[in-house]
Design a protein around this motif. Sequence first.
Motif, short mmCIF file in Angstrom:
data_model
loop_
_atom_site.label_atom_id
_atom_site.label_comp_id
_atom_site.label_asym_id
_atom_site.label_seq_id
_atom_site.Cartn_x
_atom_site.Cartn_y
_atom_site.Cartn_z
N GLY A 854 0.82 -1.21 0.00
CA GLY A 854 0.00 0.00 0.00
C GLY A 854 0.85 1.26 0.00
N THR A 855 2.14 1.13 -0.04
CA THR A 855 3.03 2.29 -0.02
C THR A 855 3.81 2.40 -1.33
OG1 THR A 855 3.31 1.95 2.34
CG2 THR A 855 4.86 3.45 1.28
N THR A 856 4.43 1.31 -1.71
CA THR A 856 5.21 1.30 -2.94
C THR A 856 4.35 0.73 -4.07
OG1 THR A 856 7.09 0.77 -1.56
CG2 THR A 856 7.39 0.55 -3.95
N TRP A 857 4.21 1.52 -5.13
CA TRP A 857 3.30 1.11 -6.21
C TRP A 857 4.06 0.78 -7.49
CZ3 TRP A 857 -1.83 0.28 -5.48
CH2 TRP A 857 -2.37 0.75 -4.26
N VAL A 858 3.56 -0.20 -8.21
CA VAL A 858 4.13 -0.58 -9.51
C VAL A 858 3.03 -0.44 -10.54
CG1 VAL A 858 5.26 -2.44 -10.81
CG2 VAL A 858 5.52 -2.32 -8.32
N LYS A 859 3.37 0.17 -11.67
CA LYS A 859 2.37 0.27 -12.74
C LYS A 859 2.20 -1.11 -13.37
CE LYS A 859 1.55 2.97 -16.93
NZ LYS A 859 1.97 4.19 -17.63
N ALA A 860 0.97 -1.63 -13.30
CA ALA A 860 0.74 -3.00 -13.78
C ALA A 860 0.28 -3.03 -15.23
CB ALA A 860 -0.28 -3.69 -12.89
N GLY A 861 -0.52 -2.04 -15.64
CA GLY A 861 -1.01 -2.05 -17.01
C GLY A 861 -1.92 -0.88 -17.29
N THR A 862 -2.23 -0.66 -18.57
CA THR A 862 -3.13 0.42 -18.95
C THR A 862 -4.16 -0.11 -19.93
OG1 THR A 862 -1.73 1.04 -20.81
CG2 THR A 862 -1.34 2.20 -18.73
N GLY A 863 -5.27 0.62 -20.01
CA GLY A 863 -6.30 0.29 -20.98
C GLY A 863 -6.69 1.54 -21.75
N ASP A 864 -6.96 1.39 -23.03
CA ASP A 864 -7.45 2.49 -23.86
C ASP A 864 -8.64 1.92 -24.62
OD1 ASP A 864 -7.99 4.53 -25.59
OD2 ASP A 864 -6.05 4.49 -26.62
N PHE A 865 -9.82 2.06 -24.00
CA PHE A 865 -10.97 1.30 -24.48
C PHE A 865 -11.74 2.03 -25.58
CE2 PHE A 865 -10.32 -0.12 -20.03
CZ PHE A 865 -9.98 -1.44 -20.32
N LYS A 866 -12.20 1.26 -26.54
CA LYS A 866 -13.02 1.75 -27.65
C LYS A 866 -14.48 1.34 -27.37
CE LYS A 866 -9.20 2.71 -30.01
NZ LYS A 866 -8.27 2.48 -28.88
N ARG A 887 -1.30 -7.13 -2.74
CA ARG A 887 -2.30 -6.93 -1.69
C ARG A 887 -3.20 -5.74 -1.98
NH1 ARG A 887 -3.00 -8.58 3.91
NH2 ARG A 887 -5.28 -8.66 3.90
N PHE A 888 -2.65 -4.77 -2.78
CA PHE A 888 -3.41 -3.56 -3.09
C PHE A 888 -3.48 -3.35 -4.61
CE2 PHE A 888 -1.81 -3.03 1.14
CZ PHE A 888 -2.84 -2.39 1.83
N VAL A 889 -4.63 -2.89 -5.07
CA VAL A 889 -4.80 -2.58 -6.49
C VAL A 889 -5.43 -1.19 -6.59
CG1 VAL A 889 -5.97 -3.25 -8.64
CG2 VAL A 889 -5.14 -5.02 -7.06
N ARG A 890 -4.84 -0.34 -7.44
CA ARG A 890 -5.39 1.01 -7.61
C ARG A 890 -5.79 1.21 -9.08
NH1 ARG A 890 -1.96 5.40 -4.90
NH2 ARG A 890 -0.54 5.26 -6.67
N LEU A 891 -7.05 1.56 -9.29
CA LEU A 891 -7.55 1.82 -10.64
C LEU A 891 -7.74 3.32 -10.80
CD1 LEU A 891 -8.96 1.06 -13.37
CD2 LEU A 891 -11.09 0.91 -12.07
N THR A 892 -7.13 3.89 -11.84
CA THR A 892 -7.27 5.32 -12.11
C THR A 892 -7.92 5.51 -13.48
OG1 THR A 892 -5.29 5.79 -10.82
CG2 THR A 892 -6.04 7.52 -12.31
N VAL A 893 -8.93 6.37 -13.52
CA VAL A 893 -9.61 6.68 -14.78
C VAL A 893 -9.27 8.11 -15.17
CG1 VAL A 893 -11.85 6.89 -15.94
CG2 VAL A 893 -11.50 5.13 -14.21
N SER A 894 -8.86 8.31 -16.43
CA SER A 894 -8.48 9.67 -16.82
C SER A 894 -9.30 10.23 -17.99
CB SER A 894 -6.99 9.73 -17.14
OG SER A 894 -6.62 8.68 -18.00
N SER A 895 -10.19 9.41 -18.56
CA SER A 895 -11.06 9.97 -19.60
C SER A 895 -12.24 9.02 -19.81
CB SER A 895 -10.31 10.15 -20.93
OG SER A 895 -9.97 8.89 -21.47
N ASN A 896 -13.27 9.53 -20.51
CA ASN A 896 -14.38 8.64 -20.87
C ASN A 896 -14.62 8.66 -22.37
OD1 ASN A 896 -15.93 10.90 -21.39
ND2 ASN A 896 -17.17 10.73 -19.53
#
Length: 930
Positions: A854-866, A887-896
């Motif tokens: 929950g402290t150190t984060w690694v970028k796991a992947g990205t999506g660019d959905f159509k 143990r932790f997963v963070r989902l970030t949304v930056s556009s729709n």
Amino acid sequence: MTSRSSRSRASLCAATAITVLALVTAPQAGAAPAPGAVHTTPDRSGKDVDVRDTARTSPRVLAAHDRLAASRANSVATARAELGNQALLDFDELTGTPRVLARTDGFLTGPSGKSPRDVVLGYLRDKEGLVGLSAADTAKLNLRKDYVDVEGTHHLSFTQAVGGVPVFGNGLKAHVTKDGRLIQLDGAPVRDLPASLGAATLAAPGPDSKQVAFLTGDGIRPAWYTLAKPAVDQMFQEVTDAGTGKLLYRKNLVNHANDVDDAAGAKGLAWEAQPGPQKQVDLSRKGWLPADAKTLDGNVAHVAADVNGDQKFQPQEEIGRNTDGTFRYKFTDFNAVVGPPCSTARPCSWDPKTPGSWAKNREQNAVQALAYVGSFHDHLASFPIGFTREAGNFEKVDGDAIQVHTLLGAQTPGYYNNAFMGTPPDGQAPTMGMFLFRDPRDPTDPFLAANSADDATIIHHEYTHGLSNRLVVDAQGNSTLSSLQSGSMGEAWSDWYAFDYLVGRNAIKDTSAPGELLGGDYVSNGVPLARTQPLDCPVGAGAPQCPGTPGAGPGGYTYGDLGRIIGFPEVHADGEIWASTLWDLRSALGVQLTRALVTRAMELSPAAPSFLDMRNAILQADTVINGGRAHAKLWKAFAARGMGYFAASITGADTAPAEDFSNPPPAGTPTGTVTGKVTDSESGTPIADVAIRFSGHDSGFAGSLSAVTDAAGGYTIPGVLPGTYPKVYASGGGADSETRAVSVRSGTTKVDWALRFNWASRDAGAGVTAFNGEDFTPYGCGPGDLAASSALGGGGWSTDKVVGPDGKIETRFVTLKLGKPVNVSAIEIDPANVCGDDPPAAAKDVTVETSVDGTTWVKAGTGDFKPADLNKLTALQLAPGSATGVRFVRLTVSSNQLSFYPDRPCSPQPTTAGCLYMDVQKLAVRGAAA
Ligand SMILES: [Ca+2]
Ligand SMILES: [Ca+2]
Ligand SMILES: [Ca+2]
Ligand SMILES: [Zn+2]
């Protein structure tokens, strides 16, 4: 939408042309905003919204429902044993009280001399454990209405209130025979109502808004009810949260389409179905118009030619008497001027090349509309249909004569090829809009240059929307005809009552030959434009009369064709299944009995009915008024159309119900037991707390058959009638839900399930540790609903979309802590729109990060959905080092997805939820415990 925007598509795509008559030809000039500045309007598409549906399918609500179900398992088993194979024991997931409690082949109680009210209250007391209402709940019920239908059956509506504020949408409905037998309970009343409601923190959105209480997944909330009329042919019931302004409920009250005696009084000229020799009609003899009427403003309707389309009647739009003092206006045909395809049989009533030529038949057309409306009013009011003042019909004496707008907007180009009926609750006047046909700007327009109000199949169709929306109602009297299957039946009833009437009085001929009854025949010039094929197409009939469609195949339609007739779910096309089924009943049972059963069934309907609910209600109506004598014929007819005993539909919103051609099992058929084990398909680990549910509630008969897996993944469901159940589903327990067919034998049937476990789901122990943006948890679409999974859909995360001064969208995130460290094999996302939003709100660019601490984060992947990625799970490409011991997963949304919809502006008013929200349907984390 049709008209300007889609006329061009209509010529390219047959499927679009099919719906032309049916859909709105709304003026597209900017989707109008709801009144009030503080209330958000997430989706102005006009789509019905009911957050109770979303909440009803959330695993959390289902889990609570299953706990309640377990507590009353004995009461239900006793009731099943007492009530038999055709018992309907369907409890609403949100309230835990009866959506329907009845039997189609009998009654809940014996005859009684007590008042209907006392019969109902007595049953609630005796069966508290089954029904779920406590004595305190029962004491608070308020009898709003005891409507007695033409057969003598009492239909009681009990409303509920919190601190004096009425509950919207829920309440108790109960039906009692004239000899005091309880037929059914429905309406899903709210249990354990609090003593008071929180305060409304937002001001009312409109001057006529009323305060109501509304049940959500998180309990009862203060809300505002508004009847909104944002445009000429739009009328919505809206409930908005009085704390947040979010839309909780919206029901579109508008359905689009698309007699003759001699005596003294206000005389006019009219025909019975479509152009032919005009006959003398007395418009006042039956009370349609006062004898001294100066305009067409009478008890059954006020008709005027609203040619400027402002939905008001100006003095010059009223229709006065002719120079001879009568309302006799001869029809003038334009056949010679326009040429083919105008004909004597289907004459043209105006010349699209000559602006204003429709004025020639302005008076004739309005008189014709009044004659159609008046005769249909009388027909519906008479026995055995009995759509009377008590039943909620349309009369000026009660303040709700139909306002018929003929030639609607004829002067303002843009109103063509449609018709509609907007039906508010009883006591408020409905609006019928009748358009001119054939758009002069479109040389490929296939319709005849005619007036829709001259076509009886259209005007009676529109009128019947008024009947169905007044009879299929909740405890407060609001129509519940929302969702696909209810809406489809709405269209079907409209066609059926129109043809039943017109054929019944020989205005239209029907022989034993298939393929004679085509809706909108006149304006469509006899070509199937408004419907895909005629109503009288039996199963197995062939071309050319009953060609069907590529999606459904030839011949009469069956239940399994739902959603496929024109390639996608659509109420007019899918309604053809139900309309043809009712026509079969009319042939099998005769005209009078069918009219009675079809109408009485509407009064017995549960909220938002599926076709199967309505089949059950028709069977039940037969039990009530006909001693069940037509049961065998009814079952045969329904089974032939795929609505047999084992047919299944998860709710009335199910666009892919399963058809079945079986009759009910005979009484005394030994039941079987279904047992098995549920495991994770990836690890083989048993999964606890998975609910296994039979059939889906809307088949009714198996509505309460369910079980929840134990710690070893095992479950057992006793008391199941042998047969093939096409929609048994497993949901909850942290696994993705799955639906499949299960064949049950007498004795024991073993059914194991291998489900996909989702470590990011709440049931798998995951929880939200952080998020930003607005929290829509009360609507079933907060950050914690991101990992919801259900056989019914629902859930998902919706967040606010905020564009900063730099034009950039602010990012939004949710952080989940998994129940255990997981070695991740895949991370999957469904970016679809949720929470009643439209597709532009679906997520486009997303990023997923993982962390072991929950402290150190690694970028796991990205999506660019159509747009093509919506409503399915897509696995992200996982970066090395991001998948071990997570143990932790963070989902970030930056556009729709709004960028894919350049025609949906956000200013000056938002025209899509994509202007306001960003949504993700689901995040799934696969793998094994580390
Ligand atoms: Ca007007
Ligand atoms: Ca009325
Ligand atoms: Ca026929
Ligand atoms: Zn319609």
